[in-house]
Scaffold this active site. Sequence first.
Site, PDB file in Angstrom:
ATOM      1  N   CYS A  59      -1.675   5.660   9.933  1.00 67.25           N
ATOM      2  CA  CYS A  59      -0.612   4.980  10.337  1.00 67.25           C
ATOM      3  C   CYS A  59      -0.783   3.615  10.978  1.00 67.25           C
ATOM      4  CB  CYS A  59       0.278   5.722  11.521  1.00 67.25           C
ATOM      5  SG  CYS A  59       0.764   7.331  10.949  1.00 67.25           S
ATOM      6  N   CYS A 116       3.231   8.456   1.678  1.00 68.10           N
ATOM      7  CA  CYS A 116       3.626   7.665   2.628  1.00 68.10           C
ATOM      8  C   CYS A 116       4.052   6.337   1.570  1.00 68.10           C
ATOM      9  CB  CYS A 116       2.803   7.561   3.531  1.00 68.10           C
ATOM     10  SG  CYS A 116       3.175   6.263   4.815  1.00 68.10           S
ATOM     11  N   CYS A 152       1.593  -2.649  15.833  1.00 71.30           N
ATOM     12  CA  CYS A 152       1.543  -2.174  14.250  1.00 71.30           C
ATOM     13  C   CYS A 152       0.770  -3.428  13.247  1.00 71.30           C
ATOM     14  CB  CYS A 152       2.833  -1.987  13.490  1.00 71.30           C
ATOM     15  SG  CYS A 152       2.919  -1.598  11.901  1.00 71.30           S
ATOM     16  N   GLU A 161       0.741  -1.034   0.012  1.00 73.64           N
ATOM     17  CA  GLU A 161      -0.088  -0.229  -0.102  1.00 73.64           C
ATOM     18  C   GLU A 161       0.980   1.253   0.011  1.00 73.64           C
ATOM     19  OE1 GLU A 161      -3.515  -2.004   2.610  1.00 73.64           O
ATOM     20  OE2 GLU A 161      -2.790  -0.375   3.358  1.00 73.64           O
ATOM     21  N   CYS A 219       6.617  -4.985  15.688  1.00 77.01           N
ATOM     22  CA  CYS A 219       6.157  -4.070  16.699  1.00 77.01           C
ATOM     23  C   CYS A 219       4.784  -4.433  17.086  1.00 77.01           C
ATOM     24  CB  CYS A 219       6.285  -2.669  16.154  1.00 77.01           C
ATOM     25  SG  CYS A 219       8.012  -2.434  15.672  1.00 77.01           S
ATOM     26  N   CYS A 244       6.637  -6.944   7.161  1.00 83.18           N
ATOM     27  CA  CYS A 244       7.868  -6.271   7.994  1.00 83.18           C
ATOM     28  C   CYS A 244       8.374  -7.434   9.010  1.00 83.18           C
ATOM     29  CB  CYS A 244       7.353  -5.087   8.878  1.00 83.18           C
ATOM     30  SG  CYS A 244       8.589  -4.354   9.729  1.00 83.18           S
TER      31      CYS A 244
HETATM   32  N1  SAH Z   1       9.373   0.586   9.922  1.00 80.38           N
HETATM   33  C1  SAH Z   1       9.447   1.960   9.810  1.00 80.38           C
HETATM   34  C2  SAH Z   1       8.488   2.726   8.998  1.00 80.38           C
HETATM   35  C3  SAH Z   1       6.997   2.056   9.061  1.00 80.38           C
HETATM   36  S1  SAH Z   1       5.987   2.452  10.376  1.00 80.38           S
HETATM   37  C4  SAH Z   1       9.334   2.587  11.297  1.00 80.38           C
HETATM   38  O1  SAH Z   1       9.042   1.661  12.452  1.00 80.38           O
HETATM   39  O2  SAH Z   1       9.382   3.667  11.426  1.00 80.38           O
HETATM   40  C5  SAH Z   1       5.285   4.194  10.351  1.00 80.38           C
HETATM   41  C6  SAH Z   1       5.152   4.696  11.695  1.00 80.38           C
HETATM   42  O3  SAH Z   1       3.807   4.266  12.105  1.00 80.38           O
HETATM   43  C7  SAH Z   1       5.935   4.399  12.982  1.00 80.38           C
HETATM   44  O4  SAH Z   1       6.241   5.543  13.612  1.00 80.38           O
HETATM   45  C8  SAH Z   1       5.115   3.264  13.426  1.00 80.38           C
HETATM   46  O5  SAH Z   1       5.443   2.868  14.893  1.00 80.38           O
HETATM   47  C9  SAH Z   1       3.602   3.992  13.267  1.00 80.38           C
HETATM   48  N2  SAH Z   1       2.448   3.003  13.786  1.00 80.38           N
HETATM   49  C10 SAH Z   1       2.351   1.616  13.558  1.00 80.38           C
HETATM   50  N3  SAH Z   1       1.440   1.001  13.877  1.00 80.38           N
HETATM   51  C11 SAH Z   1       0.574   2.380  14.208  1.00 80.38           C
HETATM   52  C12 SAH Z   1      -0.655   2.236  14.875  1.00 80.38           C
HETATM   53  N4  SAH Z   1      -1.552   1.293  14.939  1.00 80.38           N
HETATM   54  N5  SAH Z   1      -1.186   3.481  15.223  1.00 80.38           N
HETATM   55  C13 SAH Z   1      -0.223   4.465  14.980  1.00 80.38           C
HETATM   56  N6  SAH Z   1       0.993   4.563  14.504  1.00 80.38           N
HETATM   57  C14 SAH Z   1       1.339   3.549  14.212  1.00 80.38           C
END
Ligand code: SAH
Length: 369
Positions: A338, A106, A120, A93, A117, A113
Amino acid sequence: MTIKRNLYGLDRGQLEALFQEIGLQAFRGRQMMKWIYHQGITDFTAMTDLPLSARQWLAESCCLELPQIHERFLSKDGTVKWLLHVAAGDLVEMVLIPDKGRNTLCVSSQVGCVLDCSFCSTGKQGFNGNLSAQEIVGQIAIANAYLAAKSEVVTNVVLMGMGEPLLNFDPMLAATNIMIDDHAFGLSKRRVTVSTAGVVPGIQKLQQHTDVSLAISLHAPTDELRNVLVPINKKYPIAELMDACREYVEHLGPARKLVIEYTLMRGVNDQTQHAKALAKLLSSLRCKVNLIPFNPFPGSGYERPIDSDIYAFQTLLMKAGFVTLVRTTRGDDINAACGQLVGMVDDRTRRQSRYRQRLAQQISAVEVV
Ligand code: SAH
């Protein structure tokens, strides 16, 4: 039938080298970049300032192809999400966020990935492969083609879509080189941001090759909490990450700052004690803070904080002297916010069993380069 080489996604140095390999001068590579990225021409025979023999050779042996669009979604707030087919299989996406004259794209760098995390949704699907440079940079061309109807272009790129850009280093670097090259998209290096969950050797390597902007997905002020939210922290704890950040921001020079991203989760990392600890931790780092209220997805187990806690967290950081923005949620009616990017990956179970092994491989690959 021979497979044609896709030249989309080769950066300036790579295109110059290609022309030298076929006995032509390097500047031909720059001429070609202008056709591709300034004019949007994909037919080599139309590149009339290249020698005829070169045009013929290119047409026979090379191609210029972008990822295929699977579907496009329009949010009522103007956000646009695309699902794209990529060679690694499945779909990724990308999200375009128009906002007050800016068009921020974005961009995804991987299918799924490896980092997992805990909050996420991309991590939940496991890892299915890397995007090539052309698949990363092609996302900008696709968004620009959409924006052309409004006589607009992408103005900012954030590598905050699916994947961990620093674990797909070479394609990511070639793609960002093309983004900031005046012969290609010509974006300011300040407006191209690589975002990482904290792959320390990747940050150090980035510093050796470029000076695009850097965002760190921190999310917690202590190792104890960060180990749970961002498991890569067990490998690269906060102290090491902060050292790498300080070095990177020195490299950027006094006029630029790092971006610290902090996803706020109710009752988990959104309380006064977290804000205080964060302010202390960041006191020796030139940075600004982006607070991202958690965007829910089914089965996440986390909740968005209450507004008064978000406000209190922001106020405390601002009083401590940090420029602190709360990111507004965009495109949630099309699941484009995000952490809501999941593409559509089938066969998740098999992938889940493979991905821990791949995580180990990927991390050691970054360490040795
Ligand atoms: N792997 C990279 C880029 C992808 S994530 C990184 O971790 O920076 C992009 C951003 O969205 C990151 O800051 C991530 O922590 C945040 N993010 C992921 N899941 C989220 C969620 N459910 N709600 C809000 N932010 C989220």
